[in-house]
Design an enzyme around this catalytic site. Structure first.
Site, short mmCIF file in Angstrom:
data_model
loop_
_atom_site.label_atom_id
_atom_site.label_comp_id
_atom_site.label_asym_id
_atom_site.label_seq_id
_atom_site.Cartn_x
_atom_site.Cartn_y
_atom_site.Cartn_z
N CYS A 1 0.78 -1.20 0.17
CA CYS A 1 0.12 0.09 0.19
C CYS A 1 0.80 1.24 -0.09
O CYS A 1 1.55 1.53 1.05
CB CYS A 1 -0.94 0.02 1.22
N HIS A 2 0.83 1.94 -1.22
CA HIS A 2 1.71 3.15 -1.07
C HIS A 2 1.22 4.32 -1.74
O HIS A 2 1.74 5.51 -1.87
CB HIS A 2 3.22 2.88 -1.87
N ARG A 3 0.07 4.15 -2.77
CA ARG A 3 -0.54 5.11 -3.57
C ARG A 3 -0.89 6.48 -2.90
O ARG A 3 -1.55 6.33 -1.73
CB ARG A 3 -1.45 4.60 -4.65
N GLN A 4 -0.81 7.51 -3.61
CA GLN A 4 -0.82 8.69 -2.95
C GLN A 4 -2.23 8.92 -2.61
O GLN A 4 -2.80 9.37 -1.35
CB GLN A 4 -0.67 10.18 -3.93
N ASP B 1 -2.52 -1.70 -3.66
CA ASP B 1 -3.02 -0.67 -4.26
C ASP B 1 -2.01 -0.43 -5.81
O ASP B 1 -2.39 0.43 -6.29
CB ASP B 1 -3.17 0.65 -3.60
#
Length: 358
Positions: A204-207, A281
């Site tokens: 999980c890393h999306r802005q 994500d």
């Protein structure tokens, strides 16, 4: 013919690796520009060593910043290298700020642009990646679409059929080329004391997820529900950006979620291939999970990989905790007998062949 390959993040390194290997195999005149958009060694430099790829000729050390800062810096520095290196074609892959900067710099210098993985759309303009995809596609001379669906999207946007080539996705090449190597070299399961299909894997890393407190909280609450229901560890190689936001928002890591440092590609492939289910994500991981026959739950409201939904290897859950639990139950009830819509491998060779022919 001189080819320039521009990349800047871990997914780009992985997906460009089959093309780089093909350039090496044919002893072509090419060079690599690495913008270092990912500024952690564990997040990118290690991948060149693991995948046994030649080191980039140019490292630009762009690092972090706002989208404008990162894209602007990359644009300025890439232009300098292109003027010096004088390539005939520039290849970019995906949807990052590096991709947009590389395509713009080349186009302005009247250098041909080839976009690997062209035609992907989430139709969510709040995603910075969506803007990058659209703009890059519309200034490219060669659009290497991974699927027929991607080709249809490009044609509907008015792009000439002559520019579009359906090549499959280079991620298939990368997975097939490296999964055997991962089984042989990686000791990550033993290191983390994990058994096959006895854990979940999370990325999980999306802005749009980690920069919004409510969405990030929803994901963490969803992990809590999963552990209560299944009592399986959730392995989370946490991105520095996400770790920073969790601290800023004063959120807590739920019981059962095990944070680990980012791992190399071979270790990650092993974790992915042996997981009971993947939560993510990331677009690329939706593809990899599909290829590896591992159920995937995507923590987003949309995806630019609709083929995974149609194949039924993947399902959208968003960030509502109860929905995350529900969709995990749905995916675990399915048989792992879906087809792979991204081709049978050999995409890197096809792309190089098209470039040389044209």
């Amino acid at each position: 013919m001189k080819i320039c390959i521009i990349l800047g993040t871990r997914p780009e390194i992985i997906k460009m690796s089959p093309i780089i290997r093909e350039c090496e195999r044919q002893k072509l005149d090419y060079f690599i520009i690495h913008t270092n958009q990912h500024y952690s060694e564990k997040l990118d430099r290690i991948f060149f060593e693991e995948l046994e790829l030649p080191k980039p000729k140019y490292n630009l050390d762009i690092g972090s910043g706002t989208h404008a800062e990162q894209t602007g810096k990359a644009l300025i520095e890439i232009e300098k290298v292109l003027i010096k290196g004088k390539p005939d074609i520039v290849l970019v892959e995906g949807d990052t700020n590096t991709v947009l900067a590389g395509a713009l710099a080349a186009t302005k210098l009247h250098i041909k642009v080839g976009h690997v993985e062209a035609g992907l759309r989430s139709y969510d303009r709040e995603m910075p990646e969506e803007i990058n995809r659209v703009l890059t596609d519309h200034c490219s001379d060669f659009l290497f679409a991974p699927t027929k669906k991607a080709k249809e999207i490009l044609i509907k946007e008015g792009i000439s059929k002559k520019k579009i080539f359906v090549t499959g996705n280079t991620i298939v090449d990368a997975v097939y080329q490296n999964i055997k190597l991962a089984k042989k070299k990686s000791k990550i399961l033993k290191k983390l004391n994990l058994k096959e299909e006895k854990y979940f894997l999370l990325t999980c890393h999306r802005q749009e997820n980690v920069d919004k407190k409510e969405r990030l909280r929803g994901i963490l609450d969803g992990l809590n529900l999963l552990y209560k229901k299944f009592t399986l560890s959730i392995i989370y190689p946490i991105h520095p950006r996400t770790k920073k936001r969790i601290k800023e928002f004063r959120l807590k890591i739920p019981e059962g979620t095990k944070l680990i440092e980012p791992v190399g590609y071979l270790d990650f492939l092993q974790l992915e291939a042996n997981a009971k289910l993947v939560l993510t994500d990331s677009g690329g991981i939706q593809e990899e999970a599909c290829i590896l026959k591992v159920p995937c739950v995507t923590l987003r409201d949309n995806t630019e990989r609709p083929e995974t939904l149609e194949a039924r290897s993947n399902i959208l859950a968003g960030t509502n905790p109860e929905k995350i639990l529900k969709e995990v139950e749905t995916m675990l009830s399915k048989k792992r007998n879906w087809g792979n819509p991204f081709g049978g491998g050999g995409s890197g060779r096809k792309i190089v062949k098209i470039i040389l022919k044209n």
